[in-house]
Design a protein around this motif. Structure first.
Motif, PDB file in Angstrom:
ATOM      1  N   PRO A 235       0.947  -1.479   0.293  1.00 22.91           N
ATOM      2  CA  PRO A 235      -0.400  -0.080  -0.165  1.00 22.91           C
ATOM      3  C   PRO A 235       1.279   1.475   0.197  1.00 22.91           C
ATOM      4  CG  PRO A 235      -0.821  -1.404   2.027  1.00 22.91           C
ATOM      5  CD  PRO A 235       0.987  -1.839   0.878  1.00 22.91           C
ATOM      6  N   LEU A 236       0.873   2.214  -0.571  1.00 20.25           N
ATOM      7  CA  LEU A 236       0.859   3.637  -0.620  1.00 20.25           C
ATOM      8  C   LEU A 236       0.018   4.493  -0.590  1.00 20.25           C
ATOM      9  CD1 LEU A 236       3.588   5.612  -1.510  1.00 20.25           C
ATOM     10  CD2 LEU A 236       3.307   4.686  -3.613  1.00 20.25           C
ATOM     11  N   THR A 237       0.083   5.446   0.074  1.00 17.61           N
ATOM     12  CA  THR A 237      -0.748   6.751  -0.162  1.00 17.61           C
ATOM     13  C   THR A 237       0.792   8.007   0.139  1.00 17.61           C
ATOM     14  OG1 THR A 237      -2.040   6.093   2.042  1.00 17.61           O
ATOM     15  CG2 THR A 237      -2.229   8.640   1.492  1.00 17.61           C
TER      16      THR A 237
ATOM     17  N   LEU B 173      -8.603   3.047  -6.835  1.00 19.94           N
ATOM     18  CA  LEU B 173      -7.577   3.638  -6.172  1.00 19.94           C
ATOM     19  C   LEU B 173      -8.565   4.866  -4.929  1.00 19.94           C
ATOM     20  CD1 LEU B 173      -5.007   5.791  -8.265  1.00 19.94           C
ATOM     21  CD2 LEU B 173      -4.530   3.573  -6.303  1.00 19.94           C
ATOM     22  N   SER B 174      -8.219   4.606  -3.885  1.00 19.74           N
ATOM     23  CA  SER B 174      -9.352   5.734  -2.945  1.00 19.74           C
ATOM     24  C   SER B 174      -8.366   6.838  -2.481  1.00 19.74           C
ATOM     25  CB  SER B 174      -8.963   5.089  -0.962  1.00 19.74           C
ATOM     26  OG  SER B 174      -9.826   3.690  -1.339  1.00 19.74           O
TER      27      SER B 174
ATOM     28  N   VAL C 286      -0.362   3.197  -8.088  1.00 17.71           N
ATOM     29  CA  VAL C 286      -0.466   5.173  -7.273  1.00 17.71           C
ATOM     30  C   VAL C 286       0.733   5.469  -8.418  1.00 17.71           C
ATOM     31  CG1 VAL C 286       0.430   6.083  -5.568  1.00 17.71           C
ATOM     32  CG2 VAL C 286      -1.666   4.364  -5.206  1.00 17.71           C
ATOM     33  N   VAL C 287       1.597   4.896  -8.319  1.00 19.05           N
ATOM     34  CA  VAL C 287       3.203   5.366  -9.051  1.00 19.05           C
ATOM     35  C   VAL C 287       2.047   5.825 -10.413  1.00 19.05           C
ATOM     36  CG1 VAL C 287       4.830   4.841 -10.573  1.00 19.05           C
ATOM     37  CG2 VAL C 287       4.906   4.307  -7.571  1.00 19.05           C
ATOM     38  N   ASP C 288       2.025   5.143 -11.786  1.00 14.23           N
ATOM     39  CA  ASP C 288       0.871   4.938 -12.456  1.00 14.23           C
ATOM     40  C   ASP C 288      -0.144   5.693 -12.492  1.00 14.23           C
ATOM     41  OD1 ASP C 288      -0.149   3.986 -14.721  1.00 14.23           O
ATOM     42  OD2 ASP C 288      -1.311   3.824 -14.257  1.00 14.23           O
ATOM     43  N   MET C 289      -1.130   5.894 -11.281  1.00 12.84           N
ATOM     44  CA  MET C 289      -1.772   7.079 -11.557  1.00 12.84           C
ATOM     45  C   MET C 289      -0.894   8.679 -11.054  1.00 12.84           C
ATOM     46  SD  MET C 289      -5.222   8.789 -11.083  1.00 12.84           S
ATOM     47  CE  MET C 289      -5.626   9.508 -10.492  1.00 12.84           C
ATOM     48  N   MET C 290       0.397   8.295 -10.406  1.00 12.07           N
ATOM     49  CA  MET C 290       1.398   9.494 -10.563  1.00 12.07           C
ATOM     50  C   MET C 290       1.786  10.185 -11.954  1.00 12.07           C
ATOM     51  SD  MET C 290       2.361   9.099  -7.119  1.00 12.07           S
ATOM     52  CE  MET C 290       3.908  10.727  -6.763  1.00 12.07           C
TER      53      MET C 290
ATOM     54  N   ILE D 219      -3.868  10.230  -2.944  1.00 12.47           N
ATOM     55  CA  ILE D 219      -4.161   8.966  -3.707  1.00 12.47           C
ATOM     56  C   ILE D 219      -3.516   7.516  -2.669  1.00 12.47           C
ATOM     57  CG2 ILE D 219      -4.185   7.875  -5.635  1.00 12.47           C
ATOM     58  CD1 ILE D 219      -3.152  10.461  -7.350  1.00 12.47           C
ATOM     59  N   SER D 220      -4.461   6.556  -2.650  1.00  8.43           N
ATOM     60  CA  SER D 220      -4.089   5.627  -1.509  1.00  8.43           C
ATOM     61  C   SER D 220      -4.300   4.359  -2.476  1.00  8.43           C
ATOM     62  CB  SER D 220      -4.920   5.236  -0.048  1.00  8.43           C
ATOM     63  OG  SER D 220      -4.499   6.181   0.445  1.00  8.43           O
ATOM     64  N   GLY D 221      -3.556   3.396  -2.477  1.00  7.86           N
ATOM     65  CA  GLY D 221      -3.746   1.720  -2.987  1.00  7.86           C
ATOM     66  C   GLY D 221      -2.473   1.110  -3.291  1.00  7.86           C
ATOM     67  N   PRO D 222      -3.033   0.132  -4.047  1.00 11.30           N
ATOM     68  CA  PRO D 222      -1.555  -0.573  -4.326  1.00 11.30           C
ATOM     69  C   PRO D 222      -0.423   0.416  -4.661  1.00 11.30           C
ATOM     70  CG  PRO D 222      -3.430  -1.616  -5.500  1.00 11.30           C
ATOM     71  CD  PRO D 222      -3.935   0.157  -4.951  1.00 11.30           C
ATOM     72  N   SER D 223       0.675   0.391  -4.088  1.00 11.39           N
ATOM     73  CA  SER D 223       2.155   0.995  -5.084  1.00 11.39           C
ATOM     74  C   SER D 223       1.716   1.338  -6.097  1.00 11.39           C
ATOM     75  CB  SER D 223       3.337   0.987  -4.488  1.00 11.39           C
ATOM     76  OG  SER D 223       3.704  -0.375  -4.433  1.00 11.39           O
ATOM     77  N   ASP D 224       2.237   0.310  -7.336  1.00 13.68           N
ATOM     78  CA  ASP D 224       2.105   0.287  -8.606  1.00 13.68           C
ATOM     79  C   ASP D 224       1.301   1.180  -9.290  1.00 13.68           C
ATOM     80  OD1 ASP D 224       4.467  -1.143  -8.533  1.00 13.68           O
ATOM     81  OD2 ASP D 224       3.819  -3.168  -9.202  1.00 13.68           O
TER      82      ASP D 224
END
Length: 95
Positions: free
Chosen positions: A5-7, A34-35, A57-61, A50-55
């Motif tokens: 998880p990554l936020t 994502l949350s 979240v990085v894709d969303m970023m 943004i919170s969710g699985p790290s991969d």
């Protein structure tokens, strides 16, 4: 592939208000399951958590740099850490 998880707490600057950026952000986050939330700031920037699985979240970023067609993002900055968000991604009122 990392699913830990990554936020992230982000400040997105550029031409990001009046172009549908928050709604686009919510659509992209929901599509990725994502949350979190996004809101306009009176400074003209957009703030997001943004919170969710790290991969994911990085894709969303990475996607945040592009935004909707009329947006022109000049920076995506990581702000101070925050508690993980839960539930459906939402659009908040201007702060």
């Amino acid at each position: 592939m990392t699913q830990d998880p990554l936020t992230v707490h982000l400040l997105i600057e550029g031409r990001v208000q009046g172009v549908g950026y928050r709604a686009w952000c919510a659509e992209e986050a929901v599509a990725r399951d994502l949350s979190g939330w996004a809101r306009n700031l009176k400074t003209g920037a957009v703030e997001a958590v943004i919170s969710g699985p790290s991969d994911t979240v990085v894709d969303m970023m990475d996607a945040l740099w592009h935004g909707p067609a009329l947006a022109r993002v000049t920076s995506v900055s990581d702000l101070e850490p925050v508690e993980p968000a839960t539930g459906r991604f939402t659009v908040r009122e201007t702060f």
